[in-house]
Design an enzyme around this catalytic site. Sequence first.
Site, short mmCIF file in Angstrom:
data_model
loop_
_atom_site.label_atom_id
_atom_site.label_comp_id
_atom_site.label_asym_id
_atom_site.label_seq_id
_atom_site.Cartn_x
_atom_site.Cartn_y
_atom_site.Cartn_z
N ASP A 42 38.21 177.96 79.66
CA ASP A 42 37.56 179.05 78.95
C ASP A 42 36.91 178.47 77.68
O ASP A 42 37.33 177.42 77.19
CB ASP A 42 38.61 180.10 78.59
CG ASP A 42 38.05 181.19 77.72
OD1 ASP A 42 37.04 181.81 78.11
OD2 ASP A 42 38.62 181.44 76.64
N ASP A 54 35.49 180.53 74.55
CA ASP A 54 35.80 181.19 73.28
C ASP A 54 37.31 181.23 73.06
O ASP A 54 38.03 181.86 73.81
CB ASP A 54 35.26 182.63 73.27
CG ASP A 54 33.75 182.67 73.39
OD1 ASP A 54 33.09 181.98 72.60
OD2 ASP A 54 33.24 183.39 74.27
N GLY A 63 37.67 188.08 76.35
CA GLY A 63 37.39 187.48 77.65
C GLY A 63 36.48 188.33 78.53
O GLY A 63 35.98 187.84 79.54
N ARG A 123 30.40 192.06 77.35
CA ARG A 123 30.14 193.06 76.31
C ARG A 123 30.30 194.47 76.83
O ARG A 123 30.93 195.32 76.20
CB ARG A 123 28.70 192.92 75.79
CG ARG A 123 28.45 191.79 74.87
CD ARG A 123 27.26 192.11 73.98
NE ARG A 123 25.99 192.12 74.70
CZ ARG A 123 25.34 191.02 75.07
NH1 ARG A 123 25.86 189.83 74.85
NH2 ARG A 123 24.17 191.10 75.66
N SER A 126 30.16 185.02 77.79
CA SER A 126 29.10 185.19 76.80
C SER A 126 27.82 184.49 77.21
O SER A 126 27.84 183.36 77.70
CB SER A 126 29.57 184.64 75.45
OG SER A 126 28.48 184.56 74.55
N ASP A 141 42.89 181.49 76.97
CA ASP A 141 43.64 182.09 75.86
C ASP A 141 43.73 183.60 75.97
O ASP A 141 44.42 184.23 75.19
CB ASP A 141 43.02 181.71 74.51
CG ASP A 141 41.68 182.38 74.30
OD1 ASP A 141 40.88 182.44 75.26
OD2 ASP A 141 41.43 182.86 73.18
MG LIG Z 1 38.85 183.11 75.40
#
Ligand SMILES: [Mg+2]
Length: 257
Positions: free
Chosen positions: A17, A19, A66, A69, A144, A202
Site C-alpha cells: 500500500d 499512503d 484506503g 474518495r 489515490s 496499514d
Molecule cells: Mg494506507
Amino acid sequence: MNGRGPGSRPPAGVVLDTDGVLLDSAVVHAAAWKTAFDACLDRWASDSGTQPPFDADGEYRRLVDGRSRYDGAAALLTARGLHLPPGDPHDAPGCGTVWAVAALKEREFVDLLRTEGVTAFADARPALAALHAADVPCAAVSASRHARALIGAAGLAGLLTVTVDGEDAARLRLPGKPDPALFLRAADLLGSSPRETAVVEDAIAGIEAARRGGFGLVAGVDRTPLRRTTALLREQGADLVVPDLTTLVRSVWGEGG
Ligand SMILES: [Mg+2]
C-alpha cells in the site's frame, strides 16, 4: 511466524500500500477529509440534528482510510445516518451530493500537497532497496489518483517494478478496497501468484482486501506511537503486524538487517 510454517519459502513478490506504508501521506488525507467533512457537517446538522465534528483518527481509520474518495465520503454519510444523492463525478466541490463532498476533499488535499508536500517514511527506501537486492520485485498500490506522481516525487519509483493507482482503477473499472482487485492487478503485473505474494497494508479495508484476495502473507504496518491499531489489524486477518518496513523485511526475508 503466524501462518507460515517452518521451511515455507518467503514471498516471491511484495505488493505495498502507498499512503501510510511507503509515503507519510495518510495524515494529509485525514486532514483534508476533516476540513471537507466538518464544513459539510455544520450545514447538514440543521437538517438532521446535531452532528459532531469528523473524528480524523477513529472514523478515518474505520470508514475512509484506503478507500476511494467516493466510497470514503459515502461510508461516512451512511455511518452518520445522512442521505445525499450520489451526483456526478464532475460535480463542483460542495455539500449537496456524495461526489461534491469527494470533490471538496480533493480540493483540500491538493491544497495541502502544494503547501506541505509529502515525503517517504525513512524506512521505505532501505526496505525497498533490500528487497530489490534480494530479487524480490515490489509493487505500490493506492486508491489515490495522485499516487504515481507522489511516489516519483519521493524518489521511490526506481525501486518499484509496478505501480497501480487510482488512475488505473478508474481506467480498468477496478472496484476499490476492501475488494482485492487492485492488489490482484499488481500481483498479476509482477508475474507473481497471490499465494506467493505478500501484501503490506496499514488500513483495515486493505487487510480485508488482501485476505479476500488469497495472498500468501498479509502484513499489517502500525506506525502509531502506542501501537493502537495492531489489535484491529490482527482481528481483520493480518498474519503479523510490524512497526516499520525494516522490521518486516528482516523478519520475513532476513534481509537488510
Ligand atoms: Mg494506507
